[in-house]
Design a protein around this motif. Structure first.
Motif, PDB file in Angstrom:
ATOM      1  N   TYR A  19       0.859  -1.173   0.000  1.00  0.00           N
ATOM      2  CA  TYR A  19       0.000   0.000   0.000  1.00  0.00           C
ATOM      3  C   TYR A  19       0.901   1.230   0.000  1.00  0.00           C
ATOM      4  O   TYR A  19       1.730   1.407   0.889  1.00  0.00           O
ATOM      5  CB  TYR A  19      -0.942   0.025   1.212  1.00  0.00           C
ATOM      6  N   GLN A  20       0.789   2.055  -1.037  1.00  0.00           N
ATOM      7  CA  GLN A  20       1.602   3.257  -1.200  1.00  0.00           C
ATOM      8  C   GLN A  20       3.073   2.962  -0.882  1.00  0.00           C
ATOM      9  O   GLN A  20       3.732   3.673  -0.125  1.00  0.00           O
ATOM     10  CB  GLN A  20       1.060   4.399  -0.332  1.00  0.00           C
ATOM     11  N   SER A  21       3.569   1.889  -1.476  1.00  0.00           N
ATOM     12  CA  SER A  21       4.916   1.425  -1.143  1.00  0.00           C
ATOM     13  C   SER A  21       5.994   2.417  -1.562  1.00  0.00           C
ATOM     14  O   SER A  21       7.092   2.426  -0.993  1.00  0.00           O
ATOM     15  CB  SER A  21       5.175   0.057  -1.775  1.00  0.00           C
ATOM     16  N   ALA A  22       5.708   3.284  -2.532  1.00  0.00           N
ATOM     17  CA  ALA A  22       6.704   4.268  -2.946  1.00  0.00           C
ATOM     18  C   ALA A  22       6.978   5.292  -1.854  1.00  0.00           C
ATOM     19  O   ALA A  22       8.005   5.984  -1.889  1.00  0.00           O
ATOM     20  CB  ALA A  22       6.238   4.981  -4.213  1.00  0.00           C
ATOM     21  N   MET A  23       6.067   5.408  -0.880  1.00  0.00           N
ATOM     22  CA  MET A  23       6.265   6.364   0.201  1.00  0.00           C
ATOM     23  C   MET A  23       7.294   5.891   1.220  1.00  0.00           C
ATOM     24  O   MET A  23       7.773   6.691   2.025  1.00  0.00           O
ATOM     25  CB  MET A  23       4.936   6.650   0.906  1.00  0.00           C
ATOM     26  N   HIS A  24       7.627   4.598   1.214  1.00  0.00           N
ATOM     27  CA  HIS A  24       8.558   4.148   2.254  1.00  0.00           C
ATOM     28  C   HIS A  24       9.635   3.199   1.751  1.00  0.00           C
ATOM     29  O   HIS A  24      10.652   3.019   2.439  1.00  0.00           O
ATOM     30  CB  HIS A  24       7.793   3.509   3.427  1.00  0.00           C
ATOM     31  N   LEU A  25       9.503   2.588   0.601  1.00  0.00           N
ATOM     32  CA  LEU A  25      10.537   1.696   0.087  1.00  0.00           C
ATOM     33  C   LEU A  25      11.375   2.437  -0.949  1.00  0.00           C
ATOM     34  O   LEU A  25      10.843   2.971  -1.932  1.00  0.00           O
ATOM     35  CB  LEU A  25       9.908   0.443  -0.527  1.00  0.00           C
ATOM     36  N   PHE A  26      12.696   2.456  -0.752  1.00  0.00           N
ATOM     37  CA  PHE A  26      13.577   3.233  -1.614  1.00  0.00           C
ATOM     38  C   PHE A  26      13.761   2.608  -2.995  1.00  0.00           C
ATOM     39  O   PHE A  26      13.829   3.302  -3.996  1.00  0.00           O
ATOM     40  CB  PHE A  26      14.955   3.397  -0.952  1.00  0.00           C
ATOM     41  N   ASP A  27      13.862   1.286  -3.041  1.00  0.00           N
ATOM     42  CA  ASP A  27      14.187   0.594  -4.290  1.00  0.00           C
ATOM     43  C   ASP A  27      12.909   0.314  -5.077  1.00  0.00           C
ATOM     44  O   ASP A  27      12.021  -0.401  -4.590  1.00  0.00           O
ATOM     45  CB  ASP A  27      14.912  -0.715  -3.975  1.00  0.00           C
ATOM     46  N   PRO A  28      12.771   0.842  -6.299  1.00  0.00           N
ATOM     47  CA  PRO A  28      11.561   0.571  -7.086  1.00  0.00           C
ATOM     48  C   PRO A  28      11.299  -0.917  -7.296  1.00  0.00           C
ATOM     49  O   PRO A  28      10.142  -1.324  -7.445  1.00  0.00           O
ATOM     50  CB  PRO A  28      11.844   1.285  -8.412  1.00  0.00           C
ATOM     51  N   TYR A 341      15.400  -4.347   1.223  1.00  0.00           N
ATOM     52  CA  TYR A 341      14.266  -3.525   1.638  1.00  0.00           C
ATOM     53  C   TYR A 341      14.733  -2.247   2.330  1.00  0.00           C
ATOM     54  O   TYR A 341      14.381  -1.965   3.476  1.00  0.00           O
ATOM     55  CB  TYR A 341      13.302  -4.308   2.529  1.00  0.00           C
ATOM     56  N   GLU A 342      15.536  -1.462   1.597  1.00  0.00           N
ATOM     57  CA  GLU A 342      15.918  -0.159   2.116  1.00  0.00           C
ATOM     58  C   GLU A 342      14.664   0.704   2.327  1.00  0.00           C
ATOM     59  O   GLU A 342      13.753   0.645   1.511  1.00  0.00           O
ATOM     60  CB  GLU A 342      16.856   0.553   1.131  1.00  0.00           C
ATOM     61  N   GLY A 355       9.774  -5.956   4.866  1.00  0.00           N
ATOM     62  CA  GLY A 355       9.649  -5.120   3.683  1.00  0.00           C
ATOM     63  C   GLY A 355       8.393  -4.283   3.594  1.00  0.00           C
ATOM     64  O   GLY A 355       8.413  -3.182   3.063  1.00  0.00           O
ATOM     65  N   GLU A 356       7.277  -4.773   4.071  1.00  0.00           N
ATOM     66  CA  GLU A 356       6.012  -4.040   4.077  1.00  0.00           C
ATOM     67  C   GLU A 356       5.400  -4.128   5.474  1.00  0.00           C
ATOM     68  O   GLU A 356       5.916  -4.836   6.353  1.00  0.00           O
ATOM     69  CB  GLU A 356       5.032  -4.610   3.046  1.00  0.00           C
ATOM     70  N   TYR A 357       4.289  -3.424   5.663  1.00  0.00           N
ATOM     71  CA  TYR A 357       3.584  -3.493   6.938  1.00  0.00           C
ATOM     72  C   TYR A 357       2.756  -4.773   6.969  1.00  0.00           C
ATOM     73  O   TYR A 357       1.857  -4.962   6.141  1.00  0.00           O
ATOM     74  CB  TYR A 357       2.698  -2.265   7.128  1.00  0.00           C
ATOM     75  N   GLY A 358       3.099  -5.658   7.903  1.00  0.00           N
ATOM     76  CA  GLY A 358       2.311  -6.851   8.091  1.00  0.00           C
ATOM     77  C   GLY A 358       1.120  -6.564   8.981  1.00  0.00           C
ATOM     78  O   GLY A 358       0.994  -5.501   9.594  1.00  0.00           O
ATOM     79  N   LEU A 359       0.206  -7.523   9.050  1.00  0.00           N
ATOM     80  CA  LEU A 359      -0.944  -7.424   9.939  1.00  0.00           C
ATOM     81  C   LEU A 359      -1.298  -8.821  10.407  1.00  0.00           C
ATOM     82  O   LEU A 359      -1.474  -9.728   9.588  1.00  0.00           O
ATOM     83  CB  LEU A 359      -2.130  -6.772   9.233  1.00  0.00           C
ATOM     84  N   ASP A 360      -1.362  -8.994  11.725  1.00  0.00           N
ATOM     85  CA  ASP A 360      -1.745 -10.291  12.272  1.00  0.00           C
ATOM     86  C   ASP A 360      -3.252 -10.452  12.095  1.00  0.00           C
ATOM     87  O   ASP A 360      -4.034  -9.727  12.730  1.00  0.00           O
ATOM     88  CB  ASP A 360      -1.365 -10.369  13.749  1.00  0.00           C
ATOM     89  N   PRO A 361      -3.694 -11.366  11.222  1.00  0.00           N
ATOM     90  CA  PRO A 361      -5.133 -11.461  10.949  1.00  0.00           C
ATOM     91  C   PRO A 361      -5.948 -11.953  12.131  1.00  0.00           C
ATOM     92  O   PRO A 361      -7.176 -11.874  12.097  1.00  0.00           O
ATOM     93  CB  PRO A 361      -5.198 -12.448   9.773  1.00  0.00           C
ATOM     94  N   ARG A 362      -5.281 -12.440  13.174  1.00  0.00           N
ATOM     95  CA  ARG A 362      -6.010 -12.878  14.363  1.00  0.00           C
ATOM     96  C   ARG A 362      -6.414 -11.711  15.250  1.00  0.00           C
ATOM     97  O   ARG A 362      -7.398 -11.798  15.977  1.00  0.00           O
ATOM     98  CB  ARG A 362      -5.146 -13.857  15.162  1.00  0.00           C
ATOM     99  N   THR A 363      -5.630 -10.618  15.209  1.00  0.00           N
ATOM    100  CA  THR A 363      -5.828  -9.525  16.157  1.00  0.00           C
ATOM    101  C   THR A 363      -5.985  -8.160  15.510  1.00  0.00           C
ATOM    102  O   THR A 363      -6.508  -7.240  16.137  1.00  0.00           O
ATOM    103  CB  THR A 363      -4.626  -9.436  17.115  1.00  0.00           C
ATOM    104  N   GLY A 364      -5.494  -7.995  14.292  1.00  0.00           N
ATOM    105  CA  GLY A 364      -5.444  -6.681  13.687  1.00  0.00           C
ATOM    106  C   GLY A 364      -4.223  -5.886  14.067  1.00  0.00           C
ATOM    107  O   GLY A 364      -4.090  -4.721  13.672  1.00  0.00           O
ATOM    108  N   ASP A 365      -3.299  -6.460  14.823  1.00  0.00           N
ATOM    109  CA  ASP A 365      -2.078  -5.743  15.182  1.00  0.00           C
ATOM    110  C   ASP A 365      -1.224  -5.519  13.940  1.00  0.00           C
ATOM    111  O   ASP A 365      -0.981  -6.448  13.156  1.00  0.00           O
ATOM    112  CB  ASP A 365      -1.280  -6.532  16.221  1.00  0.00           C
ATOM    113  N   VAL A 366      -0.742  -4.285  13.774  1.00  0.00           N
ATOM    114  CA  VAL A 366       0.116  -3.950  12.645  1.00  0.00           C
ATOM    115  C   VAL A 366       1.559  -4.295  13.004  1.00  0.00           C
ATOM    116  O   VAL A 366       2.015  -4.057  14.124  1.00  0.00           O
ATOM    117  CB  VAL A 366      -0.006  -2.457  12.289  1.00  0.00           C
TER     118      VAL A 366
END
Length: 739
Positions: A19-28, A341-342, A355-366
């Protein structure tokens, strides 16, 4: 004009997502389109709606309405989880004097589940090509809407086939004779929850048993060094059982897991799980792994669920990931393609970020990528406490697992199109790939050769098995080569011997395998089983023959003498006549129809075996023997045996007992259920604090108000047999925590 709110974006995640990975990942090369990581049909998904202000001021109390549209189905409308409103912030990159940098704000917003409006789409609803519309509500009115289209047509399921491992031998610390019974199917189910939460699979696994195994050598007696004799013997036995499971090879699309009883001696066990091993099968459609079972009180092997996820990663072909200061020599095989994953780590200082924001599907914790490490890493750093373990599946891991042949991928939920793949051990049928990603995979006759490198660097076989496989290789190459030849030396087949495992302790040795195949390594090679192949040879890296076997001039003959049940179990006895008895194995198999066979006991050599009837389906089954030496396979006569009926087996996967959960969030009530007649006709009912909470194995409700609570589940089969299980947990304001 007063500022209003608008829907800036929609994230649909089942564990990790772009999600909007260009905002936080340096390498295209590391970036991807929003919601670009594959979504799985039948797996619950969290929808996160990101709200922004149209003007320079914040807009408070913004709500939303989420509508799910599926072809041929009525629309479904969802209200966001509590509190149900957020504050919409302006775009800070348009402000003359911003209070925060826009990229910093977006990262902080992404990392906070409370900053987005969230709904959960259940596994039943997550199926097909879906339209998700989010309407922003301000002052009770719709002020903006946005729609995203997602594809949830890839279906994958984890099929765990257990080899239940106990111990009968001398304890390495006390010198006493010790007998540790194998664990049960319930223990397998209870240990699998974290794996199911991470992998791109549906929430309900299939559980079965390929047999039991009693170790006589303790694990870890070599101090976690390469080629520990206990772990090497275990992995060789497990892989041999797998390739011999059906008599025609392993079940395709299956992970064979050696579930080790808690009290099996291991002087080097760790508080993070006690170690484990895993390796891709020598054909790419199955894998073999091993680890301890998880205790309900999170005691001696409290991290065994994470060990299972890690080792199954190996079984699916993944190698270790660099990070947290571990030297390459300690990691064994390394995934050289894993991105840096710079800015979360750098090529010259790998950190194993997901590399990206994970989410625990059991709890919704990011799960932020600057904190969470790939599950195939050895993080946390050496000496860190078990509480420092922060692992999850990465972008890289998700892409490798979706689709994956070991998870039986298929396409579903397409109008007018519903095709099951032919995943079968029938040699006349190929395994189709309806996803179009894996290509045509054809099974063919092969000979498996498994064994270990001895102290003299000679190859010692543990199993020579004729069967069927895809013949795609798994594991690092050892430098050893397997040859199939005619009697006059003409080579008919040549294949590398791949490392199954070398060093075998989770926190100090690793299971990825080292390519130089030192003393103690377990090797597995596969060559085509062509009719004129009458000589097998294993050649070392210098070209010297270290082992060979010639075909006998006739097949062995085996006759079943006894197959009956008493209080001890199923007694099976036989007579065998073979030209080379020392090279001939006899395996006990069973079948419900006399056509499709599977393993019950492997490599019986003394004419008798005692089999646990719980590993077989209840009712009338057929029992037979198969004698083979790698060239010849000879089945015996079979006999019918009546296996007693059994109640369902039940394990609560979520919430765990003792968990602390955030009040007001979506609450997942999730159970694993196994029944010999299948789960379709089972009645599964949940209660929360004594009140009905929903029906089914995977139910969603709301985490109750702060305090102590109890969730209970009851399973009833068609005969009226009932099993129950319950857990207690605490809720409070704030983030969730398993313990």
């Amino acid at each position: 004009m007063a500022a209003s709110a608008y829907v800036e974006g929609i994230e649909v995640t089942q564990g990790i997502q772009h999600y909007q990975s260009a905002m936080h990942l340096f390498d295209p090369a590391d970036r991807g389109p929003d919601n670009g990581l594959a979504l799985i049909a039948g797996r619950p998904a969290w929808v996160r709606a990101y709200m922004r202000s149209t003007g320079p001021d914040m807009v408070h109390g913004v709500g939303a309405r989420v509508t799910l549209s599926r072809p041929g189905q009525p629309d479904e409308v969802f209200e966001p989880a509590a509190p149900g409103v957020v504050t919409a912030h302006p775009r800070y990159d348009t402000q003359p004097t911003p209070i925060i940098a826009e990229d910093v704000f977006q990262r902080s917003q992404r990392a906070d589940i409370g900053s987005t409006l969230n709904v959960v789409i259940s596994g039943e609803e997550m199926c097909g090509r879906l339209s998700i519309r989010v309407e922003a509500l301000a002052g009770g009115h719709v002020v903006h809407e946005r729609t995203t289209l997602v594809d949830a047509t890839l279906h994958q399921r984890l099929h765990l086939r257990a080899i239940l491992v106990g111990f009968s031998g001398t304890h390495p610390d006390t010198g006493d004779a010790v007998v540790v019974p194998p664990p049960g199917v319930h223990d397998l189910m209870a240990t699998s929850g974290t794996t199911l939460a991470m992998l791109p699979v549906v929430g309900a696994a299939e559980y079965s048993v390929a047999g039991t195994l009693m170790l006589s050598i303790p694990l870890g007696t070599d101090g976690c060094g390469p080629g520990d004799p206990g772990w090497a013997a275990l992995m060789a036995e497990l892989d041999t059982i797998a390739v011999n499971d059906t008599g025609d090879g392993p079940w395709p699309g299956t992970i064979y897991y050696g579930l080790i009883a808690q009290d099996v001696p291991d002087p080097t066990f760790s508080a993070t799980g006690g170690g484990g091993c895993g390796a891709a099968g020598a054909s790419g459609d199955y894998g073999v792994a091993a680890g301890y079972s998880l205790t309900p009180d999170l005691g001696r092997h409290r991290g065994a669920d994470m060990v299972m996820a890690h080792e199954i990663g190996h079984a699916m072909g993944r190698a270790h990931v660099r990070g947290c200061g571990y030297p390459d020599a300690q990691l064994g095989g390394i995934d050289q393609a894993y991105p840096a994953y710079e800015p979360y780590s750098w090529p010259d200082a790998p950190g194993a970020s997901i590399g990206e924001y994970g989410l625990d599907p059991r709890t919704g914790d990011v799960l932020p990528p600057d904190v969470y490490k790939d599950l195939m890493s050895y993080c946390p750093p050496p000496g860190a406490p078990p509480s420092a373990v922060r692992k999850w599946i990465s972008i890289h891991g998700h892409r490798q697992a979706a689709p994956h042949l070991a998870l039986r991928p298929r396409e579903v939920c397409l109008p007018g199109f519903e095709r099951e793949p032919v995943i079968d051990h029938d040699p006349n049928v190929y395994i189709p790939d309806p996803t179009g990603h894996l290509g045509r995979v054809t099974r063919q006759s092969v000979i498996h050769v498994l064994g270990r490198i001895g102290p003299d660097l000679a190859f010692r076989p543990d199993g020579v098995v004729r069967g069927w496989a895809t013949r795609s290789a798994g594991g690092p190459s050892s430098g050893w080569t397997l040859l199939l030849e005619t009697t006059d030396g003409r080579v008919l087949g040549r294949a590398p011997m791949h490392v199954v495992t070398v060093a075998s302790c989770g926190t100090c040795g690793g299971c990825g395998g080292q390519p130089d195949a030192p003393n103690g390594s377990v090797l597995h090679g596969v060559v085509p089983g062509v009719p004129d192949g009458l000589v097998l040879r294993v050649v070392d890296p210098e070209g010297e023959t270290t082992w060979h076997r010639e075909a006998a001039d006739r097949p062995p003959h085996v006759e079943l003498r006894r197959a009956d049940i008493d209080a001890e179990g199923l007694h099976v006895t036989w007579d065998v006549d073979a030209v080379r008895p020392d090279e001939t194995t006899v395996d006990v198999q069973w079948s419900t129809d006399g056509d499709r066979w599977q393993s019950a006991a492997a490599s019986g050599g003394d004419g008798a075996a005692l089999v646990d009837p719980a590993t077989m389906s209840p009712g009338r089954v057929h029992v037979r023997l198969v004698a083979q030496d790698g060239f010849w396979r000879a089945p015996s006569n079979d006999r019918a045996v009546a296996i007693p009926e059994r109640p369902p087996v039940l394990a609560v996967l979520w919430p765990p007992s003792g968990a602390v959960l955030a009040a007001g969030r979506p609450l997942r009530l999730w159970a694993a259920v196994r029944h010999d007649a299948g789960t379709a006709e089972l009645d599964v009912a949940w209660t929360l604090d004594g009140r009905p909470a929903g029906d089914g194995q995977d139910v969603w409700t709301v985490v109750p108000a702060p305090g102590d609570h109890e969730a209970a589940v009851r399973v009833t089969d068609a005969s009226g047999a009932t099993v129950e299980s319950g857990v207690t947990f605490t809720t409070e304001d704030g983030p969730s925590s398993p313990t």
